[in-house]
Design an enzyme around this catalytic site. Structure first.
Site, PDB file in Angstrom:
ATOM      1  N   CYS A 170      -4.617   2.432  -3.598  1.00  0.00           N
ATOM      2  CA  CYS A 170      -3.506   2.912  -3.058  1.00  0.00           C
ATOM      3  C   CYS A 170      -2.226   1.891  -3.381  1.00  0.00           C
ATOM      4  O   CYS A 170      -1.580   1.699  -2.445  1.00  0.00           O
ATOM      5  CB  CYS A 170      -3.605   3.098  -1.484  1.00  0.00           C
ATOM      6  N   HIS A 204       0.899  -1.128   0.043  1.00  0.00           N
ATOM      7  CA  HIS A 204       0.020   0.083  -0.021  1.00  0.00           C
ATOM      8  C   HIS A 204       0.858   1.150  -0.126  1.00  0.00           C
ATOM      9  O   HIS A 204       1.965   1.199   0.532  1.00  0.00           O
ATOM     10  CB  HIS A 204      -0.837  -0.078   1.334  1.00  0.00           C
ATOM     11  N   LYS A 246     -10.256  -0.480  10.862  1.00  0.00           N
ATOM     12  CA  LYS A 246     -10.432  -1.586  10.133  1.00  0.00           C
ATOM     13  C   LYS A 246     -10.696  -2.865  11.031  1.00  0.00           C
ATOM     14  O   LYS A 246     -10.601  -3.996  10.565  1.00  0.00           O
ATOM     15  CB  LYS A 246      -9.126  -1.918   9.139  1.00  0.00           C
ATOM     16  N   ASP A 285       3.210  -4.190   8.037  1.00  0.00           N
ATOM     17  CA  ASP A 285       1.899  -3.291   8.075  1.00  0.00           C
ATOM     18  C   ASP A 285       0.927  -4.434   8.170  1.00  0.00           C
ATOM     19  O   ASP A 285       0.298  -5.327   7.119  1.00  0.00           O
ATOM     20  CB  ASP A 285       1.903  -3.031   6.530  1.00  0.00           C
ATOM     21  N   GLN A 291      -4.522  -5.047   7.291  1.00  0.00           N
ATOM     22  CA  GLN A 291      -5.435  -6.090   6.745  1.00  0.00           C
ATOM     23  C   GLN A 291      -5.455  -7.472   7.435  1.00  0.00           C
ATOM     24  O   GLN A 291      -5.990  -8.424   7.100  1.00  0.00           O
ATOM     25  CB  GLN A 291      -5.033  -6.449   4.947  1.00  0.00           C
TER      26      GLN A 291
HETATM   27  N1  PMP Z   1      -1.733  -0.650   4.680  1.00  0.00           N
HETATM   28  C1  PMP Z   1      -2.837  -1.290   4.058  1.00  0.00           C
HETATM   29  C2  PMP Z   1      -2.369  -2.794   3.596  1.00  0.00           C
HETATM   30  C3  PMP Z   1      -4.194  -0.842   3.892  1.00  0.00           C
HETATM   31  O1  PMP Z   1      -5.090  -1.762   3.483  1.00  0.00           O
HETATM   32  C4  PMP Z   1      -4.442   0.327   4.524  1.00  0.00           C
HETATM   33  C5  PMP Z   1      -5.702   0.965   4.469  1.00  0.00           C
HETATM   34  N2  PMP Z   1      -6.251   0.852   3.046  1.00  0.00           N
HETATM   35  C6  PMP Z   1      -3.306   1.051   4.834  1.00  0.00           C
HETATM   36  C7  PMP Z   1      -2.008   0.489   5.040  1.00  0.00           C
HETATM   37  C8  PMP Z   1      -3.697   2.491   5.614  1.00  0.00           C
HETATM   38  O2  PMP Z   1      -4.350   2.548   6.589  1.00  0.00           O
HETATM   39  P1  PMP Z   1      -5.086   3.907   7.084  1.00  0.00           P
HETATM   40  O3  PMP Z   1      -5.488   4.674   5.896  1.00  0.00           O
HETATM   41  O4  PMP Z   1      -6.206   3.659   7.884  1.00  0.00           O
HETATM   42  O5  PMP Z   1      -3.788   4.568   7.624  1.00  0.00           O
END
Ligand code: PMP
Length: 410
Positions: free
Chosen positions: A365, A124, A227, A201, A204
């Site tokens: 993203c 991401h 999440k 990270d 998920q």
């Molecule tokens: N890493 C991953 C794998 C994600 O799916 C996300 C959220 N889509 C993020 C980081 C970022 O999370 P946040 O926007 O809540 O900071």
């Protein structure tokens, strides 16, 4: 979990009973944000009504009790991911903020010219841009681990890309696109053999299966509250104490100091050193409530049930020959990225929305991954433990309907 258990859980989420565009709602955008159950909303409401006060600042009863709850929430997070010490848990504004914190502190202090930072191609942007920008500032080298043919992490490439020059490896525990978990323990072992630090990270991962940071031996682990049933604006950075202790603060202000003089300052101990200013008090406490709720159901039960749902979805979607599915076909998690041939993903998502099915379309993203897959964007349907087979049947029928509408075939 049997049907009765799921119905009971779904009753905690009245939003799921809503009609969207006149149709039953199938909420399948859990990888973006999960819904919040009524018991958590009630507890948050009750905290605001009876216990709202600032933390760490005074000896008054309300302030003391709010601080107690805030720190209890930290303890709940620590045991949720099996951290050795609650002081290894830093509250942040989200996973993105946590990753930026590590890059701006540990990265800034430890990365030098020609050092190597290893990412995977599926990251991401939140776990890519902080490292990319750090590498630019420092003259360091970025390397990306590639995918296998079946679109899982290529372990041979892990061994090639991680070298004696590698200082940091940053990797998702579970992909937000490819519907798979990375072999995190293997990657961490390989990274540690060359003395690199691993940033995982977990955005998920945390609401889908049990996470044990000590067992996997992660150096840093990051995730977001929204999440996993908590409000937005709260996140977590876990870091091994000896690493966090060496890191300089990221933000400066109230509550993170030991002593301030006109021209100098010393810092508070962990975790306050990294929590300048009034924190997201209700976010942290709400995250604690979310953990209580997840524990009540049981993370192992959640994992088993979601696996069952995702197998069911895979069996059905695989049969649709006009659908391209990304990621591995085996051991798929609850995240499904796909495209319908000759239909733009945004059109697919709009058509599904008209049928009450909430999915996401876009690059999620992860533009470098999109390029690697040879697409600009995908549709993404993502499951959680409050989904049921009806949601999946509705999605499959919705996809077929969309195909019929745009291409006139099924
Ligand atoms: N890493 C991953 C794998 C994600 O799916 C996300 C959220 N889509 C993020 C980081 C970022 O999370 P946040 O926007 O809540 O900071």
């Amino acid at each position: 979990m049997d049907k009765e258990a799921i119905t009971k859980i779904r009753n905690d989420f009245p939003i799921l009973k809503q009609k969207i565009n006149g149709n039953r709602l199938a909420y399948l955008d859990n990888a973006a944000t999960m819904q919040m159950p009524v018991p958590i909303l009630h507890k948050i409401n009750s905290f605001y009504q009876t216990s709202y006060a600032n933390v760490h600042r005074s000896v008054d009863t309300l302030g003391f009790n709010a601080t107690k709850q805030y720190e209890e929430a930290r303890g709940k997070v620590a045991s949720f991911i099996n951290a050795a010490d609650a002081n290894e848990i830093i509250f942040t504004s989200g996973c993105t903020d946590s990753l930026n914190l590590v890059a701006a502190t540990y990265g800034e202090q430890n990365i030098h010219e020609q050092d190597e930072i290893v990412l995977t191609i599926m990251e991401h942007h939140s776990n890519l841009l902080p490292w990319q920008q750090l590498a630019k500032r420092k003259g360091a080298i970025l390397k990306y681990i590639d995918l296998t043919e079946s679109q899982t992490l290529d372990l041979d490439d892990v061994k090639k890309k991680i070298t004696a020059k590698t200082k940091i490896v940053a990797i998702a525990h579970a992909s937000n696109i490819l519907g798979m978990m990375n072999p995190i323990e293997k990657v961490i072992k390989i990274a540690h053999q060359v003395g690199a630090v691993v940033v995982v990270d977990g955005a998920q991962a945390v609401s889908h299966f049990p996470v044990d940071v000590q067992k996997m031996d992660a150096d840093f682990y990051t995730f977001s509250g929204h999440k996993m049933l908590a409000p937005t604006g709260i996140g977590v950075l876990y870091g091994k104490k000896q690493l966090l202790d060496q890191m300089t603060p990221y933000r400066f202000g109230g509550e993170m100091i030991d002593n301030v003089t006109k021209y100098n300052a010393t810092w508070a101990d962990l975790p306050q050193k990294f929590e300048a200013g009034t924190p997201n008090i209700i976010g942290a406490i709400g995250l604690g409530y979310a953990i209580d709720y997840l524990h009540e159901i049981g993370m192992n039960r959640i994992q088993t049930y979601e696996n069952e749902l995702s197998k069911y979805l895979m069996q059905k979607i695989e049969k649709l020959d006009f659908v391209d599915i990304y990621g591995p076909k085996e051991n798929h998690t609850g995240v499904f990225s796909f495209n319908l041939k000759n239909i733009h993903p945004h059109d697919v998502a709009t058509a599904l929305d008209m049928q009450g099915i909430e999915v996401r379309a876009g690059h999620h993203c992860a533009q470098p991954l999109m390029r690697r897959l040879g697409v600009e964007s995908t549709v993404r349907a993502s499951l959680s433990f409050y989904n049921n087979k009806e949601d999946i049947d509705q999605l499959i029928a919705g996809i077929s309907e969309t195909e019929e509408f745009f291409n006139g075939t099924k």
